[in-house]
Scaffold this motif. Structure first.
Motif, short mmCIF file in Angstrom:
data_model
loop_
_atom_site.label_atom_id
_atom_site.label_comp_id
_atom_site.label_asym_id
_atom_site.label_seq_id
_atom_site.Cartn_x
_atom_site.Cartn_y
_atom_site.Cartn_z
N GLY A 98 0.84 -1.19 0.00
CA GLY A 98 0.00 0.00 0.00
C GLY A 98 0.87 1.24 0.00
O GLY A 98 1.97 1.24 0.55
N HIS A 99 0.38 2.31 -0.61
CA HIS A 99 1.21 3.50 -0.76
C HIS A 99 0.73 4.70 0.05
O HIS A 99 1.18 5.80 -0.16
CB HIS A 99 1.30 3.88 -2.25
CG HIS A 99 1.94 2.81 -3.07
ND1 HIS A 99 3.26 2.48 -2.97
CD2 HIS A 99 1.41 1.98 -3.99
CE1 HIS A 99 3.55 1.52 -3.81
NE2 HIS A 99 2.44 1.18 -4.43
N ASP A 100 -0.20 4.48 0.97
CA ASP A 100 -0.65 5.60 1.80
C ASP A 100 -0.95 5.09 3.20
O ASP A 100 -0.66 3.95 3.53
CB ASP A 100 -1.86 6.29 1.17
CG ASP A 100 -3.05 5.35 0.99
OD1 ASP A 100 -3.13 4.32 1.68
OD2 ASP A 100 -3.93 5.66 0.17
N GLU A 101 -1.54 5.94 4.02
CA GLU A 101 -1.80 5.58 5.41
C GLU A 101 -2.91 4.55 5.57
O GLU A 101 -3.14 4.03 6.65
CB GLU A 101 -2.13 6.83 6.24
CG GLU A 101 -3.47 7.47 5.95
CD GLU A 101 -3.47 8.47 4.80
OE1 GLU A 101 -4.48 9.15 4.63
OE2 GLU A 101 -2.47 8.56 4.06
N TYR A 102 -3.63 4.24 4.47
CA TYR A 102 -4.71 3.27 4.55
C TYR A 102 -4.28 1.85 4.20
O TYR A 102 -5.00 0.91 4.44
CB TYR A 102 -5.88 3.68 3.63
CG TYR A 102 -6.53 4.96 4.08
CD1 TYR A 102 -7.21 5.03 5.28
CD2 TYR A 102 -6.45 6.09 3.30
CE1 TYR A 102 -7.80 6.19 5.71
CE2 TYR A 102 -7.03 7.28 3.72
CZ TYR A 102 -7.71 7.32 4.92
OH TYR A 102 -8.30 8.48 5.34
N GLY A 103 -3.11 1.68 3.58
CA GLY A 103 -2.68 0.35 3.20
C GLY A 103 -3.47 -0.17 2.01
O GLY A 103 -3.96 0.60 1.18
N LEU A 104 -3.64 -1.48 1.95
CA LEU A 104 -4.39 -2.10 0.86
C LEU A 104 -5.90 -2.09 1.10
O LEU A 104 -6.68 -2.09 0.17
CB LEU A 104 -3.94 -3.55 0.64
CG LEU A 104 -2.55 -3.73 0.05
CD1 LEU A 104 -2.21 -5.21 0.00
CD2 LEU A 104 -2.47 -3.13 -1.35
#
Length: 152
Positions: A98-104
């Motif tokens: 994942g590329h942000d604070e939320y993940g996948l």
């Protein structure tokens, strides 16, 4: 058995010898073995996920290692999240997918089924470790959650 580079310089009328035929059979067995490279963990009890504002391993049993021939791998998770929001991600060989604070994937409501299947492309041949990670505040993962990885 290991992969044997197949003969490619056949001549018209050349007979197939037993060694070449055995190599074909051994290669088929090796292809079938590679296709079945899979690791899986299914929980047998509820897991209190460590409280963290950053992504941490959910449970060491969700750290799966497979040895691939190189190529693509499917990653899958499903489980019921209880109490508070959960962000889920997968780390492959030290790098989060994942590329942000939320993940996948994220679970937002109480008793929510959280699931995903993710394609990881072009992994090199060799051993790879996949870690299911979470970021949460007082979240529980119910029993029978499942995490698996499979080379395709």
């Amino acid at each position: 058995m290991a992969w044997t580079t197949p003969k490619t310089d056949w001549e018209v009328g050349e007979l197939m010898r037993s060694g070449a035929m055995n190599a074909v059979g051994e290669n088929l067995v090796e292809l079938d073995r590679v296709r079945k490279t899979v690791a899986v963990h299914t929980t047998t009890a509820d897991i209190a996920i460590p409280n963290s504002r950053t992504f941490v391993d959910i449970d060491s049993n969700f750290n799966l290692t497979i040895t691939t021939a190189g190529g693509d791998v499917l990653v899958h998770f499903h489980g019921v999240v209880v109490n508070h929001p959960l962000r889920i991600d997968v780390e492959v060989d030290g790098t989060r997918l994942g590329h942000d604070e939320y993940g996948l994937r994220r679970g937002e409501v109480d008793h929510e089924l959280v699931n995903f299947t993710h394609l990881v492309q072009n992994l090199s041949a060799g051993s790879h470790t996949f870690k299911l990670q979470g970021r949460n505040h007082r979240t529980t993962l119910r029993s029978h959650a499942q995490f698996w990885v499979r080379e395709i």
